[in-house]
Design an enzyme around this catalytic site. Structure first.
Site, mmCIF file in Angstrom:
data_model
loop_
_atom_site.group_PDB
_atom_site.id
_atom_site.type_symbol
_atom_site.label_atom_id
_atom_site.label_comp_id
_atom_site.label_asym_id
_atom_site.label_seq_id
_atom_site.Cartn_x
_atom_site.Cartn_y
_atom_site.Cartn_z
ATOM 1 N N ARG A 39 0.796 -1.222 0.000
ATOM 2 C CA ARG A 39 0.000 0.000 0.000
ATOM 3 C C ARG A 39 0.833 1.280 0.000
ATOM 4 O O ARG A 39 0.306 2.360 0.241
ATOM 5 C CB ARG A 39 -0.939 0.010 1.213
ATOM 6 N N HIS A 69 5.522 -9.971 -6.361
ATOM 7 C CA HIS A 69 4.354 -9.324 -6.977
ATOM 8 C C HIS A 69 4.453 -7.838 -6.652
ATOM 9 O O HIS A 69 4.716 -7.469 -5.522
ATOM 10 C CB HIS A 69 3.059 -9.926 -6.421
ATOM 11 N N TYR A 72 -0.164 -3.113 -5.490
ATOM 12 C CA TYR A 72 -1.383 -2.884 -6.272
ATOM 13 C C TYR A 72 -1.580 -1.422 -6.662
ATOM 14 O O TYR A 72 -2.362 -1.109 -7.554
ATOM 15 C CB TYR A 72 -2.618 -3.378 -5.500
ATOM 16 N N HIS A 109 0.535 -6.055 -12.613
ATOM 17 C CA HIS A 109 -0.766 -5.802 -13.236
ATOM 18 C C HIS A 109 -0.501 -4.698 -14.249
ATOM 19 O O HIS A 109 -0.098 -3.598 -13.864
ATOM 20 C CB HIS A 109 -1.795 -5.351 -12.192
ATOM 21 N N GLU A 144 0.622 -9.752 -16.050
ATOM 22 C CA GLU A 144 -0.422 -10.691 -15.626
ATOM 23 C C GLU A 144 -1.688 -10.525 -16.469
ATOM 24 O O GLU A 144 -2.123 -9.399 -16.733
ATOM 25 C CB GLU A 144 -0.746 -10.489 -14.141
ATOM 26 N N ASP A 178 -3.311 -16.117 -14.681
ATOM 27 C CA ASP A 178 -4.080 -16.296 -13.445
ATOM 28 C C ASP A 178 -5.391 -16.989 -13.813
ATOM 29 O O ASP A 178 -6.164 -16.473 -14.629
ATOM 30 C CB ASP A 178 -4.319 -14.904 -12.815
ATOM 31 N N HIS A 181 -8.531 -14.915 -13.104
ATOM 32 C CA HIS A 181 -8.654 -13.801 -14.038
ATOM 33 C C HIS A 181 -9.083 -14.283 -15.428
ATOM 34 O O HIS A 181 -9.943 -13.672 -16.063
ATOM 35 C CB HIS A 181 -7.329 -13.043 -14.155
ATOM 36 N N HIS A 215 -0.908 -18.311 -11.591
ATOM 37 C CA HIS A 215 -1.605 -18.072 -10.329
ATOM 38 C C HIS A 215 -2.805 -19.009 -10.330
ATOM 39 O O HIS A 215 -3.667 -18.908 -11.206
ATOM 40 C CB HIS A 215 -2.079 -16.618 -10.223
ATOM 41 N N ASP A 228 -12.864 -9.643 -10.326
ATOM 42 C CA ASP A 228 -11.636 -10.242 -9.809
ATOM 43 C C ASP A 228 -11.830 -10.635 -8.343
ATOM 44 O O ASP A 228 -11.459 -9.894 -7.446
ATOM 45 C CB ASP A 228 -10.492 -9.228 -9.974
ATOM 46 N N HIS A 230 -11.076 -13.886 -5.981
ATOM 47 C CA HIS A 230 -10.483 -15.217 -5.873
ATOM 48 C C HIS A 230 -11.267 -16.070 -4.877
ATOM 49 O O HIS A 230 -11.812 -15.554 -3.915
ATOM 50 C CB HIS A 230 -9.026 -15.116 -5.410
ATOM 51 N N GLU A 260 -3.249 -17.786 -4.656
ATOM 52 C CA GLU A 260 -3.574 -16.463 -4.097
ATOM 53 C C GLU A 260 -5.020 -16.543 -3.612
ATOM 54 O O GLU A 260 -5.839 -15.676 -3.890
ATOM 55 C CB GLU A 260 -3.474 -15.377 -5.167
HETATM 56 ZN ZN ZN Z 1 -6.857 -11.324 -8.943
HETATM 57 FE FE FE Z 2 -1.858 -10.172 -9.522
HETATM 58 FE FE FE Z 3 -2.902 -13.157 -9.723
#
Ligand code: ZN
Ligand code: FE
Ligand code: FE
Length: 292
Positions: A39, A69, A72, A109, A144, A178, A181, A215, A228, A230, A260
């Protein structure tokens, strides 16, 4: 490769070595981590001792590779100049941390266009990747495949390829697939027929050799929902048959598979890893045995 490459995203709270130890404690042969707070734009520089403890700890385990990764927050395709600038700096910093930690893959991403348009967003992503990626980097940026939620780009193989084709140093870029995704984006891989045709399509457009990480996530929402979310393996809408095909696909065998999935404790990772391991057929188990 002598073993199944399966693991989960691990928390780095308390140090990178803690993530490695947690992964090893539940039998992961690969793990994914954030190299800094997810973050925050920036982080304090890695100390030599921090790097040293991490590398020594890693060497005592069977975990290989470690996958990173990106945070975000990063959106190198943002139409907002300030966000774009911060994203470029932040991505460069994350690449540097991966270089220092000898992490081979950094999943990104690709971006989202917010109130802008998709074409300009893709062009910014290309330009910014070409600026940020340095020949000396030892980590690969993995673009991704996304669910296509909101204005997120790269929910198709064609969009990933559009970017990949325009990268100067192609050797330093790969793809992360993924399952959640892909499913949310609308790809079907739940039957033998659809599974095979999807991977054939992937190979034609992107090239299977560019696939570096998978993923492995189930999806809370239906196929094509573009959401999105999971889900625990087997409890979502994808169906175990698809995961069985992935786990036993020799074309994908040497590709690290990272969970994930929703997680309150390591128990949840153990549960998901067991579900996946139980999908291995006698033939696959035999091959694993011979490779030992
Ligand atoms: Zn995701
Ligand atoms: Fe990701
Ligand atoms: Fe992912």
């Amino acid at each position: 490769m002598s073993q199944l490459l399966l693991g989960a995203h691990m928390s780095v709270a308390g140090g990178f070595d803690k993530a490695v130890l947690a992964g090893a404690s539940i039998g992961c042969s690969t793990i994914q981590i954030f190299t800094k707070s997810n973050r925050q734009w920036s982080a304090k520089k890695l100390s030599d001792s921090e790097i040293d403890i991490y590398k020594k700890t890693l060497n005592k385990t069977a975990i290989n590779p470690i996958i990173a990764h990106t945070a975000y927050l990063i959106n190198i395709g943002s139409p907002n100049k300030d966000i774009e600038k911060k994203s470029i700096a932040s991505l460069a910093e994350e690449i540097e941390r991966c270089n220092q930690l000898s992490i081979p893959y950094l999943v990104l991403h690709p971006g989202s266009y917010i109130n802008g348009n998709k074409h300009d967003c893709l062009e910014r992503i290309i330009e910014n990747l070409n600026t940020v990626i340095q020949k000396k980097d030892t980590t690969l940026i993995l673009l991704e495949l996304m669910a296509g939620q909101g204005s997120t780009v790269c929910s198709t193989f064609e969009e990933l390829e559009y970017i990949y084709k325009r990268i100067d140093n192609k050797k330093q870029v790969g793809i992360c697939f993924d399952t959640c995704h892909a499913w949310a984006a609308g790809y079907d891989f739940s039957t033998t027929h659809t599974y095979e045709s999807m991977w054939r399509h992937f190979d034609e457009i992107i090239g299977l050799k560019n696939l570096k990480v998978i993923h492995v996530n189930d999806s809370k929402n239906t196929r094509g929902s573009h959401l999105d979310r999971h889900e625990t393996i087997g409890k979502g809408t994808i169906g175990l048959e698809a995961f069985k095909m992935i786990m036993n696909d020799m074309n994908l065998f040497d590709i690290p598979k990272i969970l994930e999935t929703p997680k309150n404790s390591l128990e949840d990772d153990i549960y998901n890893m067991n579900v996946l391991k139980n999908l291995l057929t006698a033939t696959t188990l035999n091959i694993l045995e011979q490779k030992k």
